[in-house]
Design a protein around this motif. Structure first.
Motif, PDB file in Angstrom:
ATOM      1  N   ASP A 159      12.330  53.835 -39.232  1.00  0.00           N
ATOM      2  CA  ASP A 159      13.620  53.490 -38.629  1.00  0.00           C
ATOM      3  C   ASP A 159      14.435  54.759 -38.366  1.00  0.00           C
ATOM      4  N   GLY A 160      14.438  55.662 -39.362  1.00  0.00           N
ATOM      5  CA  GLY A 160      15.228  56.885 -39.248  1.00  0.00           C
ATOM      6  C   GLY A 160      14.805  57.758 -38.084  1.00  0.00           C
ATOM      7  N   VAL A 161      13.509  57.821 -37.834  1.00  0.00           N
ATOM      8  CA  VAL A 161      13.005  58.610 -36.704  1.00  0.00           C
ATOM      9  C   VAL A 161      13.508  58.020 -35.388  1.00  0.00           C
ATOM     10  N   LYS A 162      13.492  56.690 -35.276  1.00  0.00           N
ATOM     11  CA  LYS A 162      13.991  56.034 -34.058  1.00  0.00           C
ATOM     12  C   LYS A 162      15.498  56.242 -33.902  1.00  0.00           C
ATOM     13  N   ILE A 163      16.231  56.124 -35.011  1.00  0.00           N
ATOM     14  CA  ILE A 163      17.685  56.333 -34.977  1.00  0.00           C
ATOM     15  C   ILE A 163      18.003  57.755 -34.553  1.00  0.00           C
ATOM     16  N   SER A 164      17.293  58.714 -35.141  1.00  0.00           N
ATOM     17  CA  SER A 164      17.502  60.124 -34.812  1.00  0.00           C
ATOM     18  C   SER A 164      17.250  60.377 -33.330  1.00  0.00           C
ATOM     19  N   SER A 165      16.176  59.805 -32.811  1.00  0.00           N
ATOM     20  CA  SER A 165      15.832  59.999 -31.408  1.00  0.00           C
ATOM     21  C   SER A 165      16.909  59.423 -30.496  1.00  0.00           C
ATOM     22  N   GLN A 166      17.371  58.194 -30.804  1.00  0.00           N
ATOM     23  CA  GLN A 166      18.393  57.557 -29.964  1.00  0.00           C
ATOM     24  C   GLN A 166      19.709  58.317 -30.037  1.00  0.00           C
ATOM     25  N   TRP A 167      20.047  58.795 -31.217  1.00  0.00           N
ATOM     26  CA  TRP A 167      21.291  59.551 -31.405  1.00  0.00           C
ATOM     27  C   TRP A 167      21.256  60.853 -30.609  1.00  0.00           C
ATOM     28  N   GLU A 169      19.390  61.590 -28.054  1.00  0.00           N
ATOM     29  CA  GLU A 169      19.380  61.295 -26.618  1.00  0.00           C
ATOM     30  C   GLU A 169      20.792  61.012 -26.107  1.00  0.00           C
ATOM     31  N   ALA A 170      21.567  60.268 -26.894  1.00  0.00           N
ATOM     32  CA  ALA A 170      22.945  59.951 -26.489  1.00  0.00           C
ATOM     33  C   ALA A 170      23.804  61.213 -26.436  1.00  0.00           C
ATOM     34  N   LEU A 171      23.611  62.093 -27.402  1.00  0.00           N
ATOM     35  CA  LEU A 171      24.386  63.335 -27.426  1.00  0.00           C
ATOM     36  C   LEU A 171      24.037  64.252 -26.260  1.00  0.00           C
ATOM     37  N   ALA A 172      22.820  64.128 -25.759  1.00  0.00           N
ATOM     38  CA  ALA A 172      22.361  65.021 -24.683  1.00  0.00           C
ATOM     39  C   ALA A 172      22.848  64.592 -23.299  1.00  0.00           C
ATOM     40  N   ILE A 173      23.384  63.374 -23.182  1.00  0.00           N
ATOM     41  CA  ILE A 173      23.852  62.884 -21.879  1.00  0.00           C
ATOM     42  C   ILE A 173      25.101  63.656 -21.465  1.00  0.00           C
ATOM     43  N   THR A 174      25.102  64.201 -20.269  1.00  0.00           N
ATOM     44  CA  THR A 174      26.231  65.019 -19.801  1.00  0.00           C
ATOM     45  C   THR A 174      27.288  64.210 -19.050  1.00  0.00           C
ATOM     46  N   ASP A 175      26.877  63.117 -18.403  1.00  0.00           N
ATOM     47  CA  ASP A 175      27.836  62.265 -17.708  1.00  0.00           C
ATOM     48  C   ASP A 175      28.705  61.544 -18.753  1.00  0.00           C
ATOM     49  N   ALA A 180      29.417  57.859 -23.221  1.00  0.00           N
ATOM     50  CA  ALA A 180      30.271  56.970 -24.018  1.00  0.00           C
ATOM     51  C   ALA A 180      29.608  55.611 -24.209  1.00  0.00           C
ATOM     52  N   ALA A 181      28.965  55.099 -23.156  1.00  0.00           N
ATOM     53  CA  ALA A 181      28.289  53.809 -23.252  1.00  0.00           C
ATOM     54  C   ALA A 181      27.130  53.870 -24.242  1.00  0.00           C
ATOM     55  N   ALA A 182      26.376  54.972 -24.223  1.00  0.00           N
ATOM     56  CA  ALA A 182      25.239  55.122 -25.138  1.00  0.00           C
ATOM     57  C   ALA A 182      25.709  55.262 -26.582  1.00  0.00           C
ATOM     58  N   LEU A 183      26.757  56.036 -26.806  1.00  0.00           N
ATOM     59  CA  LEU A 183      27.260  56.252 -28.161  1.00  0.00           C
ATOM     60  C   LEU A 183      27.941  55.004 -28.715  1.00  0.00           C
ATOM     61  N   ALA A 184      28.559  54.218 -27.839  1.00  0.00           N
ATOM     62  CA  ALA A 184      29.268  53.015 -28.290  1.00  0.00           C
ATOM     63  C   ALA A 184      28.329  52.019 -28.965  1.00  0.00           C
ATOM     64  N   LYS A 185      27.035  52.097 -28.669  1.00  0.00           N
ATOM     65  CA  LYS A 185      26.070  51.199 -29.314  1.00  0.00           C
ATOM     66  C   LYS A 185      26.035  51.406 -30.824  1.00  0.00           C
ATOM     67  N   PHE A 186      26.422  52.601 -31.286  1.00  0.00           N
ATOM     68  CA  PHE A 186      26.408  52.885 -32.719  1.00  0.00           C
ATOM     69  C   PHE A 186      27.634  52.308 -33.431  1.00  0.00           C
ATOM     70  N   LEU A 187      28.528  51.656 -32.689  1.00  0.00           N
ATOM     71  CA  LEU A 187      29.762  51.144 -33.279  1.00  0.00           C
ATOM     72  C   LEU A 187      29.644  49.713 -33.800  1.00  0.00           C
ATOM     73  N   ARG A 188      28.528  49.039 -33.475  1.00  0.00           N
ATOM     74  CA  ARG A 188      28.349  47.663 -33.938  1.00  0.00           C
ATOM     75  C   ARG A 188      26.961  47.482 -34.526  1.00  0.00           C
ATOM     76  N   VAL A 189      26.866  46.647 -35.549  1.00  0.00           N
ATOM     77  CA  VAL A 189      25.576  46.361 -36.172  1.00  0.00           C
ATOM     78  C   VAL A 189      24.625  45.742 -35.160  1.00  0.00           C
ATOM     79  N   GLU A 190      25.146  44.866 -34.307  1.00  0.00           N
ATOM     80  CA  GLU A 190      24.298  44.148 -33.354  1.00  0.00           C
ATOM     81  C   GLU A 190      23.645  45.070 -32.329  1.00  0.00           C
TER      82      GLU A 190
END
Length: 372
Positions: A159-167, A169-175, A180-190
């Motif tokens: 799980d941690g490897v997948k979380i790290s990868s998604q995190w 990737e979101a940080l690398a987005i320049t737009d 913001a849309a990618a990072l906002a996914k980390f704000l809810r459990v769902e």
């Protein structure tokens, strides 16, 4: 004291040398370790040498390696020999979290690094600071904070490897909007990756703050979704506060949340409304001046000051008088600043009155700017 006891005491003191001074050592979850690591491997340990049994992350860095030398690993295992309630693991199988050079990650920790899990048949062991002062000591996994079995550790690492990868990737987005849309996914459990335990709340706030106005829409979407469940939306609300004036665009949603906050702190909602300073929130905030929670009442007053609500001037001034009586001079000064924002002349007159009242009582320094 018998010589044998003196010798044992000396050994224990020496083993703990460098850890006696009080300092809080970092706590690392498996997710934290996955983020910090370039290589994650399950190994069989013989001193500092290890035989690789399984690679969970970093195969491209290891190539065809079947064995490695991990500097200091034997010393880390040695701490298990210090008597304690957790005993010591009867195993030589370990999960190691390494940097790109094969050193234990996170880099810079002392030789009692928590970046090692020992995997026994039924139990799982790692390192944690059990008391302060004190260094990292061996602990058995308890399921809540540390994996408690080898199987649960492997699952947490995957799980941690997948979380790290998604995190990452979101940080690398320049737009900004897409980031913001990618990072906002980390704000809810769902919407967060499975196994995420909010380890990134602080860097999430920092990054969202850098995105500015583009972050408001995605965060507001999080609030709308969370309103239906009454879940904890504190981090999302605090991000709006961090964004300042642009948070005013989310006023309608914040007011709905104020009506049914669920697990979200009313105080934080008031902070976000203060930052946005949208006068549409005034009717909802005025009753909070009488809230039994003084922190909420105080923040409502600051919000109404930011919104220049003239009809609340007297109520806020009365609150400020109460703070002076309680000798809470710092809070009284904040309220004077809010009053000055509503009516500078009247606010400064009150500040001068407080200066004269508190002169020589420790509070005059808070109101010195109003003495003339």
């Amino acid at each position: 004291m018998p010589a044998r006891i003196i010798l044992l005491t000396t050994i224990l003191v020496a083993a703990m040398a460098g850890s006696i001074r009080a300092r809080e050592l970092p706590f690392y979850s498996v997710n934290d370790l996955c983020i910090a690591s370039e290589i994650i491997v399950q190994v069989y340990v013989a001193g500092d040498d290890v035989k690789i049994q399984e690679v969970y992350f970093g195969k491209e860095k290891l190539g065809d390696k079947k064995a490695m030398t991990i500097p200091g690993l034997a010393n880390i295992r040695a701490i298990a020999a210090i008597p304690g309630p957790e005993g010591k693991p009867k195993t030589k199988v370990a999960m190691l979290f390494l940097d790109a050079d094969g050193n234990l990650a996170p880099v810079g920790l002392d030789d009692h690094s928590p970046a090692v899990y020992w995997m026994a048949d039924k139990d799982c062991y790692t390192y944690s600071q059990r008391s302060n002062p004190g260094g990292y000591t061996l602990v058995r996994g308890d399921a809540k904070f540390h994996a408690d079995t080898a199987d649960s550790l492997v699952a947490a690492v995957k799980d941690g490897v997948k979380i790290s990868s998604q995190w990452k990737e979101a940080l690398a987005i320049t737009d900004h909007a897409k980031a913001a849309a990618a990072l906002a996914k980390f704000l809810r459990v769902e919407t967060a990756p499975h196994g995420y335990m909010r380890e990134f709340d602080r860097p999430l706030r920092e990054r969202m703050g850098q995105l500015g106005e583009a972050a408001v829409g995605p965060v507001e979407d999080v609030l709308r979704a969370g309103l239906r469940t009454g879940e904890d939306l504190n981090t999302a609300v605090i991000i709006l506060y961090d964004l300042g004036k642009p948070a005013g665009k989310a006023t309608d949603t914040l007011l709905k949340l104020l009506e049914t906050p669920g697990k979200t702190a009313v105080y934080y909602i008031c902070c976000a409304l203060t930052a946005g300073a949208d006068p549409r929130a005034i009717p909802a905030l005025r009753p909070l001046l009488r809230d039994s929670d003084t922190q909420i009442a105080m923040q409502a007053a600051l919000a109404l000051g930011a919104m220049k609500d003239g009809d609340s001037f007297n109520a806020i001034a009365t609150m400020a008088d109460g703070k002076i009586e309680q000798k809470r001079f710092g809070e009284a000064r904040e309220l004077v600043l809010a009053l000055c924002n509503i009516d500078e002349k009247r606010g400064r007159e009150l500040g001068k009155k407080f200066y004269e009242q508190t002169l020589g009582h420790g509070g005059d320094g808070n109101f010195g700017e109003y003495r003339h």
